[in-house]
Design a protein around this motif. Structure first.
Motif, PDB file in Angstrom:
ATOM      1  N   ILE A   1       0.835  -1.212   0.000  1.00  0.00           N
ATOM      2  CA  ILE A   1       0.000   0.000   0.000  1.00  0.00           C
ATOM      3  C   ILE A   1       0.865   1.256   0.000  1.00  0.00           C
ATOM      4  N   PHE A   2       1.860   1.301   0.875  1.00  0.00           N
ATOM      5  CA  PHE A   2       2.677   2.514   0.969  1.00  0.00           C
ATOM      6  C   PHE A   2       3.596   2.695  -0.243  1.00  0.00           C
ATOM      7  N   ASN A   3       3.994   1.593  -0.870  1.00  0.00           N
ATOM      8  CA  ASN A   3       4.739   1.700  -2.137  1.00  0.00           C
ATOM      9  C   ASN A   3       3.837   2.256  -3.235  1.00  0.00           C
ATOM     10  N   ALA A   4       2.569   1.862  -3.221  1.00  0.00           N
ATOM     11  CA  ALA A   4       1.609   2.381  -4.208  1.00  0.00           C
ATOM     12  C   ALA A   4       1.425   3.889  -4.028  1.00  0.00           C
ATOM     13  N   ILE A   5       1.367   4.333  -2.785  1.00  0.00           N
ATOM     14  CA  ILE A   5       1.264   5.773  -2.523  1.00  0.00           C
ATOM     15  C   ILE A   5       2.520   6.485  -3.003  1.00  0.00           C
ATOM     16  N   ASP A   6       3.673   5.897  -2.733  1.00  0.00           N
ATOM     17  CA  ASP A   6       4.941   6.489  -3.160  1.00  0.00           C
ATOM     18  C   ASP A   6       5.032   6.607  -4.688  1.00  0.00           C
ATOM     19  N   ARG A   7       4.496   5.639  -5.412  1.00  0.00           N
ATOM     20  CA  ARG A   7       4.525   5.676  -6.879  1.00  0.00           C
ATOM     21  C   ARG A   7       3.700   6.836  -7.444  1.00  0.00           C
ATOM     22  N   LEU A   8       2.803   7.390  -6.639  1.00  0.00           N
ATOM     23  CA  LEU A   8       1.990   8.516  -7.103  1.00  0.00           C
ATOM     24  C   LEU A   8       2.837   9.771  -7.333  1.00  0.00           C
ATOM     25  N   ASN A   9       4.090   9.750  -6.900  1.00  0.00           N
ATOM     26  CA  ASN A   9       4.993  10.867  -7.183  1.00  0.00           C
ATOM     27  C   ASN A   9       5.347  10.941  -8.666  1.00  0.00           C
ATOM     28  N   ASP A  10       5.083   9.883  -9.407  1.00  0.00           N
ATOM     29  CA  ASP A  10       5.269   9.888 -10.856  1.00  0.00           C
ATOM     30  C   ASP A  10       4.036  10.556 -11.474  1.00  0.00           C
ATOM     31  N   PRO A  11       4.214  11.680 -12.187  1.00  0.00           N
ATOM     32  CA  PRO A  11       3.061  12.432 -12.716  1.00  0.00           C
ATOM     33  C   PRO A  11       2.135  11.616 -13.614  1.00  0.00           C
TER      34      PRO A  11
END
Length: 195
Positions: free
Chosen positions: A165-175
């Motif tokens: 879950i937290f890796n998925a949130i972190d990937r949101l930094n990719d526009p």
């Protein structure tokens, strides 16, 4: 440490002033995050007026923030039921792993703001929150769980489940990922209870 130097010294005083004029608020963990976001792009007097308007609107309808623990637990219970009804396989697997969905939900919501995501992503989430209210976080949570459904169901322990879950949130930094995520999240239909 993660705040710009012009905001760090202001924030404690700002929150103290806000508390002084709103002492009837028993518990509202999102208020410091909202105050921080407002101070990042508004002068303190305008940020104060804005957050006070958010609090006043929430007193009428709980549109933006919850103001006590009873409201918070009721909201978490609603989100839990939403996850169980919309993503039963994920909810069942979480239960098998001994994951308390309430605690998971509480830990995820602050992750939509800095320092957990970049400032542009945080601002995107905040803009969505301002226009749609707190239910936008339910959309985002459901979308993350939906996007990661197969990975989550394949986990073998609580740490791996949380990490996905937290890796998925972190990937949101990719526009590009963020743009796709927002588009899908806003297609999720949610009803707002009348209060």
């Amino acid at each position: 440490d993660f705040l710009p130097p012009q905001i760090s010294p202001i924030l404690p005083t700002f929150l103290n002033a806000l508390w002084f004029h709103n002492q009837n608020i028993e518990y509202s963990p999102m208020i410091p995050a909202i105050a921080t976001m407002l101070l990042m792009y508004m002068e303190p007097p305008l940020a104060y007026l804005s957050i006070q308007a958010i609090i006043n609107k929430s007193r009428e309808s709980l549109f933006y923030v919850l103001l006590n623990k009873k409201q918070l637990f009721a909201a978490i219970d609603s989100v839990e039921k939403l996850i169980v009804s919309r993503l039963p396989n994920v909810a069942n697997h979480a239960t098998k792993l001994g994951i308390n969905l309430s605690q998971l939900i509480l830990s995820i919501f602050p992750s939509f703001f800095i320092p957990f995501v970049s400032y542009p992503v945080s601002l995107t989430f905040f803009d969505s929150f301002v226009s749609e209210g707190r239910k936008v976080f339910f959309r985002f949570l459901l979308q993350i769980l939906s996007d990661e459904k197969n990975n989550l169901i394949g986990t073998v322990d609580e740490n791996e489940f949380d990490r996905i879950i937290f890796n998925a949130i972190d990937r949101l930094n990719d526009p590009i990922i963020m743009k796709s995520f927002i588009k899908k999240a806003f297609k999720i239909k949610l009803k707002r209870k009348k209060i």
